[in-house]
Design a protein around this motif. Structure first.
Motif, short mmCIF file in Angstrom:
data_model
loop_
_atom_site.label_atom_id
_atom_site.label_comp_id
_atom_site.label_asym_id
_atom_site.label_seq_id
_atom_site.Cartn_x
_atom_site.Cartn_y
_atom_site.Cartn_z
N VAL A 1 0.84 -1.20 0.00
CA VAL A 1 0.00 0.00 0.00
C VAL A 1 0.87 1.25 0.00
N ARG A 2 1.90 1.27 0.84
CA ARG A 2 2.80 2.43 0.88
C ARG A 2 3.47 2.66 -0.47
N ALA A 3 3.89 1.57 -1.12
CA ALA A 3 4.58 1.70 -2.41
C ALA A 3 3.65 2.26 -3.49
N ALA A 4 2.35 2.01 -3.34
CA ALA A 4 1.39 2.43 -4.36
C ALA A 4 0.62 3.69 -3.98
N ILE A 5 1.02 4.34 -2.89
CA ILE A 5 0.27 5.49 -2.38
C ILE A 5 0.05 6.56 -3.45
N GLN B 1 -1.02 12.89 -2.07
CA GLN B 1 -0.73 11.82 -1.15
C GLN B 1 -1.23 12.07 0.27
N ALA B 2 -1.82 13.23 0.51
CA ALA B 2 -2.12 13.61 1.88
C ALA B 2 -3.10 12.67 2.56
N LEU B 3 -4.26 12.44 1.94
CA LEU B 3 -5.27 11.63 2.61
C LEU B 3 -4.85 10.16 2.66
N ALA B 4 -4.46 9.61 1.52
CA ALA B 4 -4.05 8.21 1.50
C ALA B 4 -2.83 8.01 2.41
N ILE C 1 -2.57 5.36 -5.93
CA ILE C 1 -3.87 5.27 -5.25
C ILE C 1 -4.46 6.65 -5.04
N ALA C 2 -3.63 7.59 -4.59
CA ALA C 2 -4.12 8.94 -4.33
C ALA C 2 -4.62 9.60 -5.61
N ALA C 3 -3.87 9.43 -6.70
CA ALA C 3 -4.28 10.04 -7.96
C ALA C 3 -5.62 9.49 -8.43
N ARG C 4 -5.79 8.16 -8.37
CA ARG C 4 -7.05 7.55 -8.78
C ARG C 4 -8.18 7.97 -7.84
N LEU D 1 -11.98 6.04 -2.07
CA LEU D 1 -10.65 5.59 -1.68
C LEU D 1 -10.50 4.09 -1.91
N PHE D 2 -11.51 3.33 -1.49
CA PHE D 2 -11.40 1.88 -1.62
C PHE D 2 -11.57 1.43 -3.07
N ALA D 3 -12.30 2.20 -3.87
CA ALA D 3 -12.36 1.91 -5.29
C ALA D 3 -10.98 2.11 -5.93
N ALA D 4 -10.27 3.14 -5.47
CA ALA D 4 -8.92 3.40 -6.00
C ALA D 4 -7.95 2.30 -5.57
N ILE D 5 -8.05 1.87 -4.31
CA ILE D 5 -7.17 0.80 -3.82
C ILE D 5 -7.39 -0.48 -4.62
N ALA D 6 -8.65 -0.83 -4.86
CA ALA D 6 -8.97 -2.04 -5.62
C ALA D 6 -8.48 -1.93 -7.05
N GLU D 7 -8.61 -0.75 -7.64
CA GLU D 7 -8.19 -0.55 -9.02
C GLU D 7 -6.68 -0.66 -9.16
N VAL D 8 -5.95 -0.10 -8.20
CA VAL D 8 -4.48 -0.08 -8.30
C VAL D 8 -3.87 -1.43 -7.93
N LEU D 9 -4.37 -2.04 -6.86
CA LEU D 9 -3.76 -3.28 -6.36
C LEU D 9 -4.39 -4.54 -6.96
#
Length: 395
Positions: free
Chosen positions: A17-21, A56-59, A24-27, A105-113
């Motif tokens: 998660v940290r590596a993809a922050i 990157q602030a919120l994520a 994730i934040a952009a999405r 946020l969770f839609a972005a996490i699912a999309e990226v990871l």
């Protein structure tokens, strides 16, 4: 406290998660603003979004919170949560906005990871999010309750004075337009100012109160941000260009947890640039209350001409029983202070000192490191962080 099962899952997935922050934040912001364009127009800082510094602030804050939960499970990160809650309250964040953030946020996490987000992983990070969100909602509810309106306390204030402190800093003195009582505050706190821009956007920025409690007026210092080709600085430039004596501003109730303690201990106030404003409020408060212990004043700036509120810095320090003033300037320092960047190696720091810092994050980290080296306890070093760097200052 994070459940045992979720703790193991978060610990295992936190590096990914940290590596993809960044992605994730952009999405996340793309999805959020596509569904809710009013949030970018009227809540989020458009300049920080355009420059990318807020991406990157919120994520990042959630990742930092998760890291704290797995590394120090018996200790809640109250400092981080308090800072964020005060910022949210000053913006008027409401509980119903947290599910919106969660969705995107969770839609972005699912999309990226992708496939790495199994039901177990999703459940663990969902637990992290709601632990943080519910803690913030509770803190913000208490902050709102301190102000009778039960909200951020927006009110119309009239500008009764404007002082050009430097070429790029104007101090605005204000009183409530309705003639009602001034809200109480503590030295070091800030207010939000909301302005309507030519395109109809209602943008919000925070400005520290540059004066001690008890004054019949409130004063803020606004530094004009000169970034050509970017919306960054659009509020400060609007205030400098369009607001003068007789004008009005929408101002929130006071917030912020960097406040001067009621103490008889030695005090050190360190600032850089426009970070001087809350330090002036604290210094004036110390002078008004007749503080007897040593007070050390530290400030760094580009030049004496860029040093806003310098006359107040010196005048309030002169009123104290035991004070020492140390100014550093990157240029034109001769006769006004020391040349170069702030360096506390030769500055005496009394035993038991309480330190308060405000300025750019690198400045505060450098000063904090020097104070720790001089024996100041970590718990006695307090600092204010504005903007997207807020979640980074956890050490």
């Amino acid at each position: 406290m994070l459940s045992e099962q979720s703790t193991a899952t978060v610990r295992a997935t936190l590096p990914a998660v940290r590596a993809a922050i960044g992605e994730i934040a952009a999405r996340f912001y793309e999805g959020l603003f596509a569904a809710h364009p009013e949030l970018l127009r009227d809540l989020f800082n458009r300049g920080n979004q355009a420059s990318g510094v807020q991406r990157q602030a919120l994520a990042g804050s959630i990742a930092a919170f998760a890291g704290h939960l797995v590394e120090r499970p018996d200790e809640r990160p109250d400092v981080m949560l308090s800072r964020i809650a005060h910022k949210h309250a000053s913006l008027g964040i409401a509980p119903e906005q947290y599910p919106i953030v969660h969705e995107h946020l969770f839609a972005a996490i699912a999309e990226v990871l992708g496939d790495a987000v199994t039901p177990e992983v999703a459940a663990a990070w969902d637990e992290v999010y709601w632990l943080m969100a519910n803690a913030l909602i509770a803190l913000e509810k208490r902050l709102y309750a301190q102000h009778e309106a039960g909200s951020s306390g927006w009110r119309t204030w009239e500008v009764v004075g404007r002082d050009e402190e430097t070429a790029d800093v104007a101090a605005f003195r204000m009183r409530p337009a309705d003639g009602g009582p001034l809200p109480d505050f503590r030295a070091g706190q800030y207010v939000s100012v909301r302005v309507t821009l030519p395109d109809g956007a209602r943008q919000i920025r925070q400005y520290s109160l540059a004066g001690a409690p008890g004054s019949p007026e409130r004063r803020i210092g606004v530094k004009r941000v000169r970034d050509e080709g970017s919306p960054d600085g659009e509020v400060s430039n609007h205030l400098h260009t369009h607001v003068g004596v007789g004008g009005t501003l929408e101002v929130s109730a006071p917030y912020g947890d960097l406040v001067l303690d009621d103490t008889d201990a030695p005090v050190l106030l360190a600032s850089a640039g426009i970070g001087v404003t809350p330090m002036i409020a604290m210094l004036e408060q110390l002078a008004l209350t007749g503080h007897r212990a040593p007070v050390t004043v530290v400030h760094a700036d580009r030049s004496p001409a860029d040093h806003a509120l310098r006359a107040d810095h010196e005048a309030y320090a002169d009123k104290l029983a035991d004070s020492a003033v140390h100014f550093w300037y990157e240029r034109d320092a001769e006769g006004a202070g020391r040349s170069g960047r702030a360096d506390l190696s030769s500055v005496p720091v009394a035993s038991g000192t309480r330190a308060y810092l405000c300025g750019p994050l690198p400045f505060m980290r450098a000063v904090r490191a020097q104070l720790l080296g001089k024996g100041v306890a970590a718990a006695d070093i307090h600092y204010e962080v504005f903007g997207p760097d807020l979640w980074l200052a956890q050490d």
